[in-house]
Scaffold this motif. Structure first.
Motif, short mmCIF file in Angstrom:
data_model
loop_
_atom_site.label_atom_id
_atom_site.label_comp_id
_atom_site.label_asym_id
_atom_site.label_seq_id
_atom_site.Cartn_x
_atom_site.Cartn_y
_atom_site.Cartn_z
N LEU A 172 7.62 -29.76 -19.65
CA LEU A 172 8.92 -30.05 -19.05
C LEU A 172 9.41 -28.87 -18.22
N GLU A 173 9.20 -27.66 -18.71
CA GLU A 173 9.61 -26.47 -17.95
C GLU A 173 8.79 -26.35 -16.66
N VAL A 174 7.50 -26.66 -16.73
CA VAL A 174 6.66 -26.64 -15.53
C VAL A 174 7.17 -27.64 -14.51
N ARG A 175 7.47 -28.85 -14.96
CA ARG A 175 7.95 -29.88 -14.03
C ARG A 175 9.31 -29.49 -13.44
N PHE A 176 10.16 -28.89 -14.25
CA PHE A 176 11.45 -28.45 -13.74
C PHE A 176 11.28 -27.40 -12.64
N MET A 177 10.43 -26.42 -12.88
CA MET A 177 10.23 -25.38 -11.88
C MET A 177 9.57 -25.95 -10.62
N ASP A 178 8.68 -26.91 -10.80
CA ASP A 178 8.10 -27.59 -9.64
C ASP A 178 9.19 -28.23 -8.79
N ARG A 179 10.13 -28.90 -9.43
CA ARG A 179 11.21 -29.54 -8.68
C ARG A 179 12.12 -28.49 -8.04
N PHE A 180 12.34 -27.37 -8.74
CA PHE A 180 13.16 -26.31 -8.15
C PHE A 180 12.58 -25.86 -6.81
N PHE A 181 11.29 -25.58 -6.77
CA PHE A 181 10.70 -25.08 -5.53
C PHE A 181 10.71 -26.13 -4.43
N ASP A 182 10.48 -27.39 -4.79
CA ASP A 182 10.52 -28.44 -3.77
C ASP A 182 11.93 -28.67 -3.25
N TYR A 208 14.96 -26.78 -3.81
CA TYR A 208 15.89 -25.70 -3.49
C TYR A 208 15.28 -24.57 -2.67
N ILE A 209 13.97 -24.63 -2.44
CA ILE A 209 13.33 -23.70 -1.52
C ILE A 209 12.74 -24.46 -0.32
N SER A 210 11.90 -25.44 -0.57
CA SER A 210 11.26 -26.17 0.53
C SER A 210 12.26 -27.00 1.34
N THR A 211 13.22 -27.62 0.67
CA THR A 211 14.17 -28.47 1.40
C THR A 211 15.02 -27.69 2.39
N PRO A 212 15.67 -26.58 2.01
CA PRO A 212 16.42 -25.83 3.03
C PRO A 212 15.50 -25.23 4.09
N GLN A 213 14.28 -24.84 3.70
CA GLN A 213 13.35 -24.31 4.69
C GLN A 213 13.06 -25.34 5.77
N MET A 253 22.20 -22.39 0.40
CA MET A 253 21.32 -22.83 -0.69
C MET A 253 20.22 -21.81 -0.92
N PHE A 254 19.67 -21.26 0.15
CA PHE A 254 18.67 -20.20 0.01
C PHE A 254 19.24 -19.02 -0.77
N ASP A 255 20.44 -18.58 -0.43
CA ASP A 255 21.05 -17.43 -1.10
C ASP A 255 21.14 -17.68 -2.61
N THR A 256 21.60 -18.86 -2.96
CA THR A 256 21.74 -19.21 -4.38
C THR A 256 20.37 -19.30 -5.06
N ALA A 257 19.42 -19.92 -4.37
CA ALA A 257 18.09 -20.11 -4.95
C ALA A 257 17.37 -18.79 -5.16
#
Length: 232
Positions: A105-115, A117-122, A147-151
């Motif tokens: 579950l933690e792996v999946r959560f971090m996967d979603r974080f990068f997609d 909150y990092i990839s989306t604003p990029q 969003m980048f600043d927060t992420a």
């Protein structure tokens, strides 16, 4: 396994066929997973030079988003789902998803974080630059910057005592993090004060699977609309 597309397609050569472009962050995410375990596959390049592959992609997945993996005549779409498919049906020496459901579950959560909150604003920055000048969205780009600043701040705190995104082992989450942070730092540079993020990004670049993906994408750096920096 529930596949996204139930139509049948014949892929004559290898059991796994990947429709992708090496410069795409989401394609790199899947390539890292394939390279981590040495999983054999056939790469179908999506480019104007090979229009037959683009036409085939449109038949397989009408949204024409990539990457798409085809196995045994069925299409598996979306990068995270593709990697979970590989974990289920093509496991290797690197377990990209823990068997323990709580750790997974933690792996999946971090996967979603990068997609998300990092990839989306990029992508917001990149797509805005591709628009005609009179159709650009400065408010949306400013919002993406916030969003980048927060992420970056959140991730710096998270990585304070972690080697990899979800702990001590390289997982699906790191497959997502590698291209996400790679391109994000080109787009909205990570502040030097976020030392844990910078160190994590360096570890990702040193990982052989991602280093290979980066090298394969080098010829396409002129395609980056914001201008690829002379580094990495």
């Amino acid at each position: 396994m529930q596949f996204h597309n139930q139509r049948q397609y014949k892929e004559p050569d290898m059991a796994l066929t990947l429709y992708a472009h090496p410069f795409s962050s989401y394609c790199q995410k899947v390539l890292v997973a394939l390279y981590e375990n040495g999983t054999p596959f056939e790469f179908r390049m999506l480019s104007p030079d090979e229009p037959e592959n683009t036409e085939r992609l449109a038949e397989i997945w009408p949204f024409r988003r990539f990457p798409v993996l085809v196995e045994d005549g069925r299409a598996v779409c979306e990068s995270s789902v593709i990697i979970e498919h590989l974990v289920l049906y093509h496991p290797g020496p690197v377990p990209l998803l823990p068997e323990d459901p709580r750790a997974a579950l933690e792996v999946r959560f971090m996967d979603r974080f990068f997609d998300l909150y990092i990839s989306t604003p990029q992508q917001k920055f990149v797509l805005d630059r591709l628009r005609p000048e009179d159709s650009r969205d400065p408010f949306g780009v400013e919002e993406a910057g916030r969003m980048f600043d927060t992420a970056y701040q959140w991730l710096d705190d998270k990585m304070r005592d972690r080697k990899w995104a979800a702990g001590d082992s390289f997982t699906l989450a790191d497959c997502a993090a590698a291209p996400a942070l790679f391109y994000a730092d080109w787009t909205y540079p990570i502040d030097p004060s976020f030392t844990h993020v910078h160190n994590y990004r360096k570890r990702l670049l040193q990982r052989p699977s991602f280093a290979r993906a980066v090298d394969e994408a080098r010829p396409y750096r002129p395609l980056f609309p914001l201008g690829a920096p002379d580094r990495d």
